[in-house]
Design a protein around this motif. Structure first.
Motif, short mmCIF file in Angstrom:
data_model
loop_
_atom_site.label_atom_id
_atom_site.label_comp_id
_atom_site.label_asym_id
_atom_site.label_seq_id
_atom_site.Cartn_x
_atom_site.Cartn_y
_atom_site.Cartn_z
N ALA A 1 0.84 -1.20 0.00
CA ALA A 1 0.00 0.00 0.00
C ALA A 1 0.87 1.25 0.00
O ALA A 1 0.57 2.24 -0.69
N PHE A 2 1.97 1.22 0.76
CA PHE A 2 2.89 2.36 0.80
C PHE A 2 3.50 2.62 -0.57
O PHE A 2 3.55 3.75 -1.05
N LYS B 1 1.57 6.52 -7.05
CA LYS B 1 0.45 7.39 -7.42
C LYS B 1 0.84 8.87 -7.34
O LYS B 1 0.33 9.69 -8.13
N ASN B 2 1.74 9.20 -6.42
CA ASN B 2 2.10 10.60 -6.21
C ASN B 2 3.49 10.95 -6.75
O ASN B 2 4.09 11.94 -6.35
N THR C 1 1.32 14.62 0.91
CA THR C 1 0.40 13.83 0.08
C THR C 1 -0.32 12.77 0.91
O THR C 1 -1.48 12.46 0.65
N PHE C 2 0.34 12.26 1.92
CA PHE C 2 -0.27 11.23 2.78
C PHE C 2 -1.19 11.85 3.83
O PHE C 2 -2.16 11.25 4.26
N GLU D 1 11.10 2.79 2.49
CA GLU D 1 9.93 2.64 3.35
C GLU D 1 9.84 3.82 4.31
O GLU D 1 10.78 4.61 4.44
N VAL D 2 8.69 3.94 4.94
CA VAL D 2 8.52 4.87 6.05
C VAL D 2 8.11 4.05 7.26
O VAL D 2 7.15 3.28 7.21
#
Length: 328
Positions: free
Chosen positions: A98-99, A105-106, A219-220, A243-244
């Motif tokens: 998902a990340f 997408k962004n 964006t998140f 990753e975050v």
């Protein structure tokens, strides 16, 4: 003020606990689940064992320090640490697929991704890691299909291998989709070597890393604390998101010492800024083997050292690591 520290014997938990104790009025309670191994540490005023985090008294602040405790607490709703709110929405980044989809997408740069059935002999080498954040977990380099025989394929993501040394990180605090504090580092050596916690870390400043982290946060709509991790891609001549981590990171001691604004906003703790350019986490370094430890200490002669716990266990682990290598 009372602070309940979850997963209290993680390295970052001990570091955070020691910082909170800078204010002698604070009381620290280590909270263990009944499935966790009982230990002891003098930094805590009390150690309590519960069957579920819901049994923690509704007073003071709850501080989840690892991936597991953070995920459990976020699944129940938002969390608050003094000035900073950690929102439930951040659970999305625990799902690596998902990340990555969000980044794609962004237009945030990420490594190319593959399904297992898409891989061919020419696809290798590749990098693999677990789909869901577990704090460390299975990850590494695969040079051929043979390296994937013993791994749980259904639990993994397969990515382009970014061939460059080290990992870059931006530790940050965010409010309402805006970054309000940060500290950047370069992880020169790590344990395990394939990607893990820093053994040698260096303070850096790179406007591109800040730009990418701010864009992700905006964006998140991220709120809370976290660590954005990157690799530098020589082909793209740019950083790519790895990753975050929506949790406290293993090298938070280094971040907090260099930027005590984290401590002020999270724990109302005032400490003086201590500029540490490079730091060696000696316990973790010993885990990589005694021979490698000597090599690294010689390479980074004169660098500051941090001892996070007794060196005896780490020394023995390093010794056994070297013995294992000789047997191979």
């Amino acid at each position: 003020m009372i602070y309940y520290i979850l997963q209290p014997f993680h390295e970052q938990a001990i570091a955070i606990a020691k910082f909170i104790k800078e204010n002698p009025k604070n009381r620290l309670i280590a909270v263990l689940l009944d499935t966790e191994k009982y230990k002891n540490h003098t930094v805590y005023d009390e150690i309590t064992v519960v069957e579920d985090y819901s049994k923690i008294p509704p007073k003071g602040f709850i501080v989840p320090t690892g991936a597991k405790s953070t995920e459990i607490m976020l699944s129940r709703g938002d969390m608050q640490l003094n000035d900073i709110k950690m929102i439930q929405k951040n659970l999305l980044v625990f799902d690596k697929i998902a990340f990555l989809n969000l980044c794609r997408k962004n237009n945030l740069p990420i490594p190319n991704q593959f399904e297992y059935w898409e891989l061919k002999d020419l696809s290798f080498p590749i990098f693999f890691k677990e789909k869901n954040e577990k704090g460390g977990g299975l990850r590494g380099r695969a040079n051929s299909f043979d390296d994937l025989i013993q791994v749980p394929l259904e639990d993994l993501i397969f990515q382009e291998l970014i061939e460059s040394p080290g990992t870059y990180g931006v530790a940050f605090l965010a409010k309402e989709g805006k970054m309000i504090s940060s500290f950047s580092h370069y992880e020169m050596e790590s344990y395990p070597v394939s990607g893990g916690s820093a053994t040698v870390i260096q303070a850096i400043h790179d406007s591109r890393l800040i730009e990418l982290t701010e864009k992700f946060i905006t964006t998140f709509g991220y709120e809370g604390w976290g660590l954005a991790e990157y690799k530098y891609c020589p082909t793209r001549k740019d950083y790519v998101f790895m990753e975050v981590n929506a949790k406290f990171w293993a090298s938070c001691y280094f971040s907090f010492k260099n930027n005590p604004d984290f401590l002020k906003k999270l724990f109302s703790t005032e400490v003086k800024t201590e500029r540490i350019e490079t730091l060696i986490f000696i316990n973790r370094l010993l885990n990589t083997g005694l021979l490698n430890t000597i090599k690294v200490l010689c390479k980074y002669r004169g660098v500051a050292l941090l001892k996070e716990s007794s060196l005896i266990k780490s020394f023995l682990k390093g010794f056994l690591f070297d013995i294992g290598l000789r047997k191979k």
